[in-house]
Design an enzyme around this catalytic site. Structure first.
Site, PDB file in Angstrom:
ATOM      1  N   GLU A 175       0.811  -1.230   0.000  1.00  0.00           N
ATOM      2  CA  GLU A 175       0.000   0.000   0.000  1.00  0.00           C
ATOM      3  C   GLU A 175       0.841   1.276   0.000  1.00  0.00           C
ATOM      4  O   GLU A 175       0.637   2.191   0.780  1.00  0.00           O
ATOM      5  CB  GLU A 175      -0.980  -0.033   1.184  1.00  0.00           C
ATOM      6  CG  GLU A 175      -1.866  -1.266   1.117  1.00  0.00           C
ATOM      7  CD  GLU A 175      -2.803  -1.431   2.304  1.00  0.00           C
ATOM      8  OE1 GLU A 175      -2.888  -0.527   3.142  1.00  0.00           O
ATOM      9  OE2 GLU A 175      -3.450  -2.501   2.385  1.00  0.00           O
ATOM     10  N   ASN A 216       2.419  -4.733  -3.404  1.00  0.00           N
ATOM     11  CA  ASN A 216       1.025  -5.115  -3.163  1.00  0.00           C
ATOM     12  C   ASN A 216       0.195  -3.888  -2.837  1.00  0.00           C
ATOM     13  O   ASN A 216       0.635  -3.019  -2.074  1.00  0.00           O
ATOM     14  CB  ASN A 216       0.980  -6.104  -1.991  1.00  0.00           C
ATOM     15  CG  ASN A 216      -0.387  -6.732  -1.787  1.00  0.00           C
ATOM     16  OD1 ASN A 216      -0.991  -7.224  -2.723  1.00  0.00           O
ATOM     17  ND2 ASN A 216      -0.886  -6.707  -0.548  1.00  0.00           N
ATOM     18  N   HIS A 252     -10.084  -6.164  -2.628  1.00  0.00           N
ATOM     19  CA  HIS A 252     -11.126  -6.010  -1.604  1.00  0.00           C
ATOM     20  C   HIS A 252     -12.250  -5.215  -2.246  1.00  0.00           C
ATOM     21  O   HIS A 252     -12.120  -4.000  -2.441  1.00  0.00           O
ATOM     22  CB  HIS A 252     -10.596  -5.254  -0.372  1.00  0.00           C
ATOM     23  CG  HIS A 252      -9.572  -5.994   0.429  1.00  0.00           C
ATOM     24  ND1 HIS A 252      -9.864  -7.158   1.106  1.00  0.00           N
ATOM     25  CD2 HIS A 252      -8.260  -5.735   0.639  1.00  0.00           C
ATOM     26  CE1 HIS A 252      -8.763  -7.566   1.736  1.00  0.00           C
ATOM     27  NE2 HIS A 252      -7.779  -6.745   1.459  1.00  0.00           N
ATOM     28  N   GLU A 282      -5.787 -10.689  -2.015  1.00  0.00           N
ATOM     29  CA  GLU A 282      -6.603 -10.576  -0.788  1.00  0.00           C
ATOM     30  C   GLU A 282      -8.100 -10.466  -1.095  1.00  0.00           C
ATOM     31  O   GLU A 282      -8.828  -9.741  -0.466  1.00  0.00           O
ATOM     32  CB  GLU A 282      -6.179  -9.331   0.013  1.00  0.00           C
ATOM     33  CG  GLU A 282      -4.707  -9.256   0.351  1.00  0.00           C
ATOM     34  CD  GLU A 282      -4.361  -8.031   1.173  1.00  0.00           C
ATOM     35  OE1 GLU A 282      -5.270  -7.401   1.736  1.00  0.00           O
ATOM     36  OE2 GLU A 282      -3.160  -7.681   1.252  1.00  0.00           O
ATOM     37  N   ASP A 284     -11.917 -10.392  -1.292  1.00  0.00           N
ATOM     38  CA  ASP A 284     -13.181 -10.663  -0.616  1.00  0.00           C
ATOM     39  C   ASP A 284     -14.218  -9.726  -1.229  1.00  0.00           C
ATOM     40  O   ASP A 284     -13.879  -8.701  -1.824  1.00  0.00           O
ATOM     41  CB  ASP A 284     -13.113 -10.532   0.908  1.00  0.00           C
ATOM     42  CG  ASP A 284     -12.333  -9.320   1.405  1.00  0.00           C
ATOM     43  OD1 ASP A 284     -11.696  -9.434   2.470  1.00  0.00           O
ATOM     44  OD2 ASP A 284     -12.348  -8.266   0.721  1.00  0.00           O
TER      45      ASP A 284
HETATM   46  O1  G3I Z   1      -7.001 -11.955  17.886  1.00  0.00           O
HETATM   47  C1  G3I Z   1      -5.958 -11.210  18.521  1.00  0.00           C
HETATM   48  C2  G3I Z   1      -6.209 -11.139  20.013  1.00  0.00           C
HETATM   49  O2  G3I Z   1      -6.143 -12.446  20.566  1.00  0.00           O
HETATM   50  C3  G3I Z   1      -5.134 -10.260  20.636  1.00  0.00           C
HETATM   51  O3  G3I Z   1      -5.396 -10.120  22.011  1.00  0.00           O
HETATM   52  C4  G3I Z   1      -5.149  -8.902  19.943  1.00  0.00           C
HETATM   53  C5  G3I Z   1      -4.052  -8.001  20.476  1.00  0.00           C
HETATM   54  O4  G3I Z   1      -2.827  -8.413  19.936  1.00  0.00           O
HETATM   55  O5  G3I Z   1      -4.898  -9.061  18.553  1.00  0.00           O
HETATM   56  C6  G3I Z   1      -5.907  -9.829  17.934  1.00  0.00           C
HETATM   57  O6  G3I Z   1      -5.530  -9.969  16.600  1.00  0.00           O
HETATM   58  C7  G3I Z   1      -5.886  -8.889  15.762  1.00  0.00           C
HETATM   59  C8  G3I Z   1      -6.324  -9.526  14.434  1.00  0.00           C
HETATM   60  O7  G3I Z   1      -6.569  -8.540  13.440  1.00  0.00           O
HETATM   61  C9  G3I Z   1      -7.567 -10.380  14.626  1.00  0.00           C
HETATM   62  O8  G3I Z   1      -8.626  -9.526  14.951  1.00  0.00           O
HETATM   63  C10 G3I Z   1      -4.640  -8.035  15.511  1.00  0.00           C
HETATM   64  O9  G3I Z   1      -4.283  -7.358  16.697  1.00  0.00           O
HETATM   65  C11 G3I Z   1      -4.939  -7.027  14.419  1.00  0.00           C
HETATM   66  O10 G3I Z   1      -3.735  -6.329  14.076  1.00  0.00           O
HETATM   67  C12 G3I Z   1      -5.384  -7.781  13.164  1.00  0.00           C
HETATM   68  O11 G3I Z   1      -5.711  -6.845  12.143  1.00  0.00           O
HETATM   69  C13 G3I Z   1      -5.309  -7.280  10.803  1.00  0.00           C
HETATM   70  C14 G3I Z   1      -4.881  -6.026  10.049  1.00  0.00           C
HETATM   71  O12 G3I Z   1      -4.575  -6.363   8.680  1.00  0.00           O
HETATM   72  C15 G3I Z   1      -3.622  -5.423  10.659  1.00  0.00           C
HETATM   73  O13 G3I Z   1      -2.600  -6.367  10.626  1.00  0.00           O
HETATM   74  C16 G3I Z   1      -6.482  -7.972  10.121  1.00  0.00           C
HETATM   75  O14 G3I Z   1      -6.736  -9.218  10.759  1.00  0.00           O
HETATM   76  C17 G3I Z   1      -6.144  -8.222   8.662  1.00  0.00           C
HETATM   77  O15 G3I Z   1      -7.267  -8.746   7.962  1.00  0.00           O
HETATM   78  C18 G3I Z   1      -5.695  -6.929   7.970  1.00  0.00           C
HETATM   79  O16 G3I Z   1      -5.286  -7.282   6.687  1.00  0.00           O
HETATM   80  C19 G3I Z   1      -4.972  -6.171   5.803  1.00  0.00           C
HETATM   81  C20 G3I Z   1      -3.775  -6.565   4.968  1.00  0.00           C
HETATM   82  O17 G3I Z   1      -2.669  -6.863   5.808  1.00  0.00           O
HETATM   83  C21 G3I Z   1      -3.436  -5.475   3.966  1.00  0.00           C
HETATM   84  N1  G3I Z   1      -4.583  -5.169   3.110  1.00  0.00           N
HETATM   85  C22 G3I Z   1      -5.794  -4.792   3.872  1.00  0.00           C
HETATM   86  C23 G3I Z   1      -6.157  -5.910   4.850  1.00  0.00           C
HETATM   87  C24 G3I Z   1      -7.428  -5.584   5.594  1.00  0.00           C
HETATM   88  O18 G3I Z   1      -7.237  -4.452   6.414  1.00  0.00           O
END
Ligand code: G3I
Length: 366
Positions: A175, A216, A252, A282, A284
């Site tokens: 990004e 990406n 997305h 990615e 969806d």
């Molecule tokens: O589930 C854990 C929890 O157990 C823990 O206590 C908490 C604190 O660490 O974290 C939780 O995990 C979170 C996870 O999402 C599941 O909800 C992470 O903190 C959080 O950072 C994570 O966010 C992800 C986000 O990127 C940032 O990394 C999303 O899952 C993920 O779908 C999203 O993916 C991005 C791509 O990397 C780039 N393109 C866009 C895409 C969607 O935003």
């Protein structure tokens, strides 16, 4: 590396031709199934077609983002059965891999990578350089530009070497481009200047010379200012001899807003013209922004998945198709938007949705 991809892509065309002419044995042979078996071979029950099996026959990798493992058994079973590639959804980012400066934590992601290796799945590394998922010690650390440069170099070399030989492709920079086509201002442009992109790719190549290195992004799947800017950046990088091997189109999208298949095909074509591989990275398809009955929303969603798969199959440069998760039970979208959604291929009970069947049809050449 690229030669192998080209072979795979051109083999895909051959397979499609062979399959359509009913030359199944040839298709099998070309898919790496070895020479056609003699007629005496005892017929074995054919397993239900899976996305993984159908995609392999077309020379395409099909993947999904993967959450930390283990989870409910159906999660692992479906992931291994249906997909030949996975991308750790969030544990392979700086906030999870280096929660404190100089302290690396690989266990969670190693478990995902080990699962993939046990299931003969390729791993896409995601992502080495992003403005998101940054820990407080980095964002609030008041680091000088020199310190930011050494922090980034150390991170890329450490993580790249740790996963050397286990990751087939890295989203090196994620990004980097804004919606208006300008380079996004981030901690990395502040620390290293606009040249951070080139430098990141050179460090990633130094860490793992065999990995395919990708740029990406989202919102630049079709034709428009953003994809023009991504194309221009990629073209300049190739001309500068930067080790850029591919472009990732995140995809997305939603039933209310998705790029036309024709525009996506044109964009993939011009990126391929640079000698780059293209991955859908990615995908969806949100259904929340509609008032249609749900069955009509899911039908519209299925059409978009099917259309984009046909674009991917027809594009010589496109060699992977990855969705951002595979079951509506685990999708980032409801938390992110605050609204329920159903953007993926399987429902919350792991039952295949019309979108899944649309991919089966597209992969079967229907
Ligand atoms: O589930 C854990 C929890 O157990 C823990 O206590 C908490 C604190 O660490 O974290 C939780 O995990 C979170 C996870 O999402 C599941 O909800 C992470 O903190 C959080 O950072 C994570 O966010 C992800 C986000 O990127 C940032 O990394 C999303 O899952 C993920 O779908 C999203 O993916 C991005 C791509 O990397 C780039 N393109 C866009 C895409 C969607 O935003």
């Amino acid at each position: 590396m690229l030669g192998d991809l080209r072979k795979r892509a051109s083999r895909r065309r051959l397979l499609a031709g062979a399959a359509s002419l009913g030359l199944g044995a040839l298709a099998t042979a070309c898919a790496g199934g070895g020479p056609p078996s003699t007629p005496a071979a005892k017929p074995t029950p054919t397993p239900e077609p899976s996305l993984r099996g159908l995609a392999q026959a077309r020379g395409l990798k099909i993947g999904s983002a993967a959450l930390p493992l283990p989870r409910e058994p159906l999660y692992q079973e479906t992931l291994a059965r249906e997909f030949s590639m996975l991308t750790p959804e969030y544990t392979m980012k700086l906030d999870h891999l280096q929660p404190a400066q100089g302290r690396y934590e690989f266990d969670q992601t190693d478990a995902i990578v080990d699962f993939a290796r046990r299931e003969a799945m390729d791993v896409r590394g995601h992502t080495l350089v992003w403005h998101g998922a940054l820990p407080d010690w980095l964002v609030d650390g008041g680091h000088t530009t020199g310190e930011l440069r050494s922090i980034l170099r150390d991170y890329i070399l450490t993580v790249g070497k740790h996963y050397r030989g286990k990751v087939v492709a890295w989203d090196v920079v994620n990004e980097a481009i804004r919606g208006d086509g300008r380079l996004r201002d981030t901690i990395w442009t502040a620390g290293l200047g606009p040249g951070y992109v080139d430098v990141a790719f050179r460090w990633a190549h130094e860490a793992d010379p065999d990995a395919m290195l990708f740029l990406n992004d989202y919102g630049g799947e079709g034709m428009g200012p953003k994809s023009d800017a991504v194309y221009s950046l990629a073209k300049e990088m190739v001309e500068r001899g930067v080790p850029l091997h591919g472009a990732g189109l995140q995809m997305h999208v939603s039933i209310a807003r998705s790029p036309s298949p024709e525009d996506v095909a044109s964009n993939i074509g011009r990126l391929g013209g640079l000698g780059l591989e293209v991955h859908i990275t990615e995908m969806d398809v949100r259904v929340q922004d509609s008032t249609l009955p749900m069955d009509e929303r899911l039908a519209a969603q299925a059409r978009i998945y099917g259309d984009m798969m046909r674009v991917a199959l027809d594009a010589e440069a496109c060699t992977a198709f990855v969705t951002w998760g595979f079951t509506d039970r685990h999708s980032w979208i409801p938390d992110f938007t605050g609204n329920p959604d159903a953007a993926l291929l399987f429902d919350e009970a792991y039952r295949p949705k019309p979108a899944y069947r649309a991919l089966v049809e597209a992969l079967s050449g229907a």
